[in-house]
Design an enzyme around this catalytic site. Structure first.
Site, short mmCIF file in Angstrom:
data_model
loop_
_atom_site.label_atom_id
_atom_site.label_comp_id
_atom_site.label_asym_id
_atom_site.label_seq_id
_atom_site.Cartn_x
_atom_site.Cartn_y
_atom_site.Cartn_z
N SER A 139 0.83 -1.21 0.00
CA SER A 139 0.00 0.00 0.00
C SER A 139 0.86 1.25 0.00
O SER A 139 2.01 1.23 0.45
CB SER A 139 -0.89 0.00 1.25
N TYR A 152 -1.00 -0.45 10.53
CA TYR A 152 -1.20 -0.95 9.16
C TYR A 152 -0.10 -0.46 8.24
O TYR A 152 0.50 -1.22 7.47
CB TYR A 152 -2.57 -0.50 8.65
#
Length: 258
Positions: A139, A152
Protein backbone atom coordinates in the site's frame (compact mmCIF):
# COMPACT_ATOMS: atom_id res chain seq x y z
CA UNK A 1 6.65 -8.77 -31.85
CA UNK A 2 3.63 -9.94 -29.89
CA UNK A 3 4.00 -10.00 -26.13
CA UNK A 4 1.23 -12.30 -24.89
CA UNK A 5 0.35 -12.33 -21.22
CA UNK A 6 -0.60 -15.98 -20.94
CA UNK A 7 -1.08 -17.84 -17.67
CA UNK A 8 -2.74 -20.88 -19.21
CA UNK A 9 -2.03 -23.97 -17.14
CA UNK A 10 -0.90 -21.97 -14.11
CA UNK A 11 -2.55 -22.37 -10.72
CA UNK A 12 -2.95 -19.23 -8.59
CA UNK A 13 -3.99 -18.73 -4.98
CA UNK A 14 -5.35 -15.28 -4.09
CA UNK A 15 -5.91 -14.57 -0.40
CA UNK A 16 -8.89 -12.30 0.17
CA UNK A 17 -9.62 -12.90 -3.50
CA UNK A 18 -13.42 -12.91 -3.53
CA UNK A 19 -14.13 -9.23 -2.88
CA UNK A 20 -12.77 -5.74 -3.56
CA UNK A 21 -9.27 -5.48 -4.96
CA UNK A 22 -8.80 -9.22 -4.51
CA UNK A 23 -11.74 -9.94 -6.80
CA UNK A 24 -10.25 -7.67 -9.46
CA UNK A 25 -6.95 -9.52 -9.16
CA UNK A 26 -8.67 -12.90 -9.40
CA UNK A 27 -10.63 -11.79 -12.47
CA UNK A 28 -7.45 -10.62 -14.21
CA UNK A 29 -5.69 -13.92 -13.54
CA UNK A 30 -8.70 -15.90 -14.80
CA UNK A 31 -8.80 -13.73 -17.92
CA UNK A 32 -5.12 -14.55 -18.52
CA UNK A 33 -5.92 -18.27 -18.38
CA UNK A 34 -5.01 -19.24 -14.81
CA UNK A 35 -6.95 -21.60 -12.58
CA UNK A 36 -7.66 -19.44 -9.54
CA UNK A 37 -8.37 -20.46 -5.96
CA UNK A 38 -9.55 -17.69 -3.64
CA UNK A 39 -9.61 -17.89 0.12
CA UNK A 40 -11.11 -15.94 3.00
CA UNK A 41 -12.31 -16.60 6.53
CA UNK A 42 -15.91 -16.62 5.31
CA UNK A 43 -17.69 -18.72 2.71
CA UNK A 44 -18.81 -17.31 -0.63
CA UNK A 45 -22.39 -17.57 -1.84
CA UNK A 46 -22.24 -19.59 -5.08
CA UNK A 47 -24.38 -16.92 -6.73
CA UNK A 48 -21.70 -14.33 -5.97
CA UNK A 49 -18.70 -16.48 -6.89
CA UNK A 50 -16.42 -15.19 -9.61
CA UNK A 51 -16.67 -17.46 -12.68
CA UNK A 52 -13.51 -19.49 -13.20
CA UNK A 53 -12.56 -19.58 -9.51
CA UNK A 54 -13.01 -21.96 -6.60
CA UNK A 55 -13.15 -20.75 -3.02
CA UNK A 56 -11.67 -22.08 0.21
CA UNK A 57 -12.26 -20.95 3.76
CA UNK A 58 -9.04 -20.24 5.65
CA UNK A 59 -7.78 -17.95 8.38
CA UNK A 60 -4.43 -16.94 6.87
CA UNK A 61 -3.13 -16.11 10.36
CA UNK A 62 -3.38 -19.76 11.43
CA UNK A 63 -0.38 -21.94 10.46
CA UNK A 64 -2.36 -25.18 10.50
CA UNK A 65 -5.16 -23.76 8.36
CA UNK A 66 -2.66 -22.32 5.87
CA UNK A 67 -0.79 -25.63 5.57
CA UNK A 68 -4.08 -27.44 4.99
CA UNK A 69 -5.18 -24.87 2.39
CA UNK A 70 -2.00 -25.12 0.34
CA UNK A 71 -2.18 -28.90 0.65
CA UNK A 72 -5.71 -28.94 -0.77
CA UNK A 73 -4.71 -26.69 -3.67
CA UNK A 74 -1.81 -28.96 -4.61
CA UNK A 75 -3.89 -32.10 -4.13
CA UNK A 76 -6.62 -30.79 -6.43
CA UNK A 77 -4.47 -29.11 -9.08
CA UNK A 78 -1.13 -30.86 -8.77
CA UNK A 79 0.84 -27.64 -8.41
CA UNK A 80 0.89 -24.02 -7.24
CA UNK A 81 2.45 -21.45 -9.57
CA UNK A 82 1.27 -18.09 -8.26
CA UNK A 83 0.50 -16.76 -4.79
CA UNK A 84 -1.06 -13.33 -4.35
CA UNK A 85 -0.99 -12.18 -0.72
CA UNK A 86 -3.90 -9.75 -0.85
CA UNK A 87 -5.80 -10.32 2.42
CA UNK A 88 -5.39 -7.41 4.80
CA UNK A 89 -6.77 -4.14 6.06
CA UNK A 90 -7.35 -2.22 9.25
CA UNK A 91 -10.09 -0.16 10.90
CA UNK A 92 -9.32 3.43 11.82
CA UNK A 93 -7.79 3.88 15.27
CA UNK A 94 -5.42 6.51 16.59
CA UNK A 95 -2.17 4.95 17.77
CA UNK A 96 -2.41 6.56 21.22
CA UNK A 97 -5.83 5.02 21.82
CA UNK A 98 -5.43 1.56 20.28
CA UNK A 99 -4.76 -1.41 22.53
CA UNK A 100 -1.79 -3.77 22.24
CA UNK A 101 -4.25 -6.49 21.20
CA UNK A 102 -5.53 -4.29 18.37
CA UNK A 103 -2.01 -3.66 17.09
CA UNK A 104 -1.16 -7.36 17.36
CA UNK A 105 -4.17 -8.23 15.21
CA UNK A 106 -3.33 -5.63 12.56
CA UNK A 107 0.29 -6.78 12.36
CA UNK A 108 -0.83 -10.40 12.37
CA UNK A 109 -3.12 -10.02 9.37
CA UNK A 110 -1.03 -7.61 7.34
CA UNK A 111 2.54 -8.82 7.97
CA UNK A 112 2.73 -12.17 9.72
CA UNK A 113 0.05 -13.80 7.55
CA UNK A 114 1.66 -12.93 4.19
CA UNK A 115 4.93 -14.44 5.43
CA UNK A 116 3.13 -17.54 6.68
CA UNK A 117 1.31 -18.15 3.38
CA UNK A 118 4.43 -17.33 1.38
CA UNK A 119 6.43 -19.91 3.35
CA UNK A 120 3.86 -22.61 2.56
CA UNK A 121 3.70 -21.65 -1.12
CA UNK A 122 7.48 -21.44 -1.45
CA UNK A 123 7.86 -24.98 -0.09
CA UNK A 124 5.76 -26.19 -3.04
CA UNK A 125 7.28 -23.90 -5.66
CA UNK A 126 10.86 -24.82 -4.83
CA UNK A 127 10.07 -28.41 -5.81
CA UNK A 128 8.58 -27.47 -9.18
CA UNK A 129 10.75 -27.32 -12.26
CA UNK A 130 9.20 -23.98 -13.21
CA UNK A 131 9.33 -22.54 -9.69
CA UNK A 132 6.73 -19.87 -9.04
CA UNK A 133 5.83 -16.25 -8.45
CA UNK A 134 4.68 -14.54 -5.26
CA UNK A 135 3.06 -11.10 -5.40
CA UNK A 136 2.47 -9.25 -2.13
CA UNK A 137 -0.18 -6.54 -2.17
CA UNK A 138 1.20 -3.59 -0.24
CA UNK A 139 0.00 0.00 0.00
CA UNK A 140 0.95 3.63 -0.37
CA UNK A 141 0.59 3.59 3.42
CA UNK A 142 4.00 1.92 3.41
CA UNK A 143 5.49 4.95 1.67
CA UNK A 144 4.08 7.90 3.60
CA UNK A 145 2.63 8.67 7.04
CA UNK A 146 -0.50 6.68 7.84
CA UNK A 147 -2.28 8.56 10.66
CA UNK A 148 -5.19 6.59 12.03
CA UNK A 149 -3.78 3.36 10.65
CA UNK A 150 -0.21 3.55 11.96
CA UNK A 151 0.19 -0.18 12.62
CA UNK A 152 -1.20 -0.95 9.16
CA UNK A 153 1.27 1.40 7.50
CA UNK A 154 4.13 -0.11 9.48
CA UNK A 155 2.98 -3.62 8.52
CA UNK A 156 2.85 -2.71 4.83
CA UNK A 157 6.34 -1.19 5.03
CA UNK A 158 7.34 -4.52 6.53
CA UNK A 159 5.74 -6.34 3.59
CA UNK A 160 7.85 -4.34 1.14
CA UNK A 161 10.98 -5.13 3.14
CA UNK A 162 9.98 -8.78 3.42
CA UNK A 163 9.49 -8.89 -0.35
CA UNK A 164 13.05 -7.75 -1.00
CA UNK A 165 14.49 -10.27 1.46
CA UNK A 166 12.48 -13.24 0.19
CA UNK A 167 13.39 -12.38 -3.39
CA UNK A 168 17.02 -12.98 -2.42
CA UNK A 169 16.47 -16.01 -0.16
CA UNK A 170 14.16 -17.89 -2.52
CA UNK A 171 15.84 -17.14 -5.85
CA UNK A 172 16.29 -18.44 -8.46
CA UNK A 173 13.22 -20.70 -8.32
CA UNK A 174 10.76 -18.19 -6.89
CA UNK A 175 10.29 -14.54 -7.84
CA UNK A 176 8.84 -12.26 -5.15
CA UNK A 177 7.47 -8.76 -5.84
CA UNK A 178 5.11 -6.29 -4.20
CA UNK A 179 2.55 -3.82 -5.50
CA UNK A 180 2.07 -0.57 -3.59
CA UNK A 181 -1.61 0.16 -4.22
CA UNK A 182 -3.13 3.60 -3.85
CA UNK A 183 -6.77 4.57 -3.43
CA UNK A 184 -9.04 2.12 -5.25
CA UNK A 185 -12.79 2.14 -5.87
CA UNK A 186 -14.46 -0.94 -4.38
CA UNK A 187 -17.80 -1.79 -2.83
CA UNK A 188 -16.45 -0.26 0.39
CA UNK A 189 -15.31 3.09 -1.02
CA UNK A 190 -18.27 5.07 0.34
CA UNK A 191 -17.86 3.48 3.77
CA UNK A 192 -14.23 4.61 3.94
CA UNK A 193 -14.36 8.01 2.25
CA UNK A 194 -17.98 9.20 2.28
CA UNK A 195 -20.43 9.79 -0.57
CA UNK A 196 -19.90 10.83 -4.18
CA UNK A 197 -19.03 14.45 -3.34
CA UNK A 198 -16.32 13.48 -0.87
CA UNK A 199 -14.90 10.80 -3.16
CA UNK A 200 -14.80 13.25 -6.08
CA UNK A 201 -12.92 15.78 -3.93
CA UNK A 202 -10.38 13.12 -2.95
CA UNK A 203 -9.97 12.02 -6.55
CA UNK A 204 -9.08 15.56 -7.56
CA UNK A 205 -5.94 15.24 -5.43
CA UNK A 206 -4.73 12.21 -7.42
CA UNK A 207 -2.53 13.12 -10.41
CA UNK A 208 -4.46 10.79 -12.75
CA UNK A 209 -7.71 12.32 -11.52
CA UNK A 210 -9.42 9.22 -10.19
CA UNK A 211 -9.07 6.21 -7.93
CA UNK A 212 -7.91 2.92 -9.42
CA UNK A 213 -10.27 0.19 -10.52
CA UNK A 214 -9.66 -3.26 -8.98
CA UNK A 215 -9.01 -4.72 -12.44
CA UNK A 216 -6.18 -2.23 -12.97
CA UNK A 217 -4.42 -3.60 -9.91
CA UNK A 218 -5.14 -7.05 -11.29
CA UNK A 219 -3.39 -6.24 -14.55
CA UNK A 220 -0.21 -5.32 -12.68
CA UNK A 221 -0.38 -8.54 -10.68
CA UNK A 222 -0.98 -10.63 -13.81
CA UNK A 223 2.09 -9.08 -15.43
CA UNK A 224 4.27 -9.82 -12.40
CA UNK A 225 2.98 -13.40 -12.30
CA UNK A 226 3.66 -13.96 -15.99
CA UNK A 227 6.75 -14.78 -18.03
CA UNK A 228 6.76 -11.17 -19.23
CA UNK A 229 8.21 -10.38 -15.79
CA UNK A 230 10.65 -13.30 -15.80
CA UNK A 231 13.56 -11.06 -14.71
CA UNK A 232 11.58 -8.95 -12.24
CA UNK A 233 12.08 -9.92 -8.60
CA UNK A 234 12.43 -7.95 -5.39
CA UNK A 235 10.60 -5.02 -6.99
CA UNK A 236 8.07 -2.60 -5.52
CA UNK A 237 5.66 -1.59 -8.27
CA UNK A 238 3.70 1.60 -7.61
CA UNK A 239 0.06 1.43 -8.69
CA UNK A 240 -1.20 4.70 -7.24
CA UNK A 241 -2.08 7.02 -10.12
CA UNK A 242 0.96 9.23 -9.62
CA UNK A 243 0.95 9.24 -5.84
CA UNK A 244 -0.01 12.04 -3.50
CA UNK A 245 1.14 15.59 -4.29
CA UNK A 246 2.74 17.59 -1.44
CA UNK A 247 0.15 19.16 0.86
CA UNK A 248 1.37 22.69 0.09
CA UNK A 249 0.72 22.09 -3.60
CA UNK A 250 -2.85 20.94 -2.94
CA UNK A 251 -3.45 24.07 -0.83
CA UNK A 252 -2.00 26.31 -3.53
CA UNK A 253 -4.22 24.79 -6.18
CA UNK A 254 -7.32 25.08 -3.99
CA UNK A 255 -6.57 28.78 -3.50
CA UNK A 256 -5.77 29.25 -7.18
CA UNK A 257 -2.27 30.43 -6.32
CA UNK A 258 0.00 30.66 -9.36
Amino acid sequence: MALPLDLTGRVALVTGGSRGIGRGISAALVSAGASVVTCARSAVDPADALPGTTHEQCDVRDPEEVAALVGRVVERHGRLDVLVNNAGGSPYALAADASPRFHDKVLGLNLHAPLLVAQAANAVMQGQETGGSIVNISSVSALRPSPGTAAYGAAKAGVDSLTRSLAVEWAPKVRVNSVDVGLCRTEHTDDHYGGDEQVAAIERTIPLGRMARPDEVGHVVAFLASDLASYVSGAQVACHGGGEPPAFLVVQQSLHVE
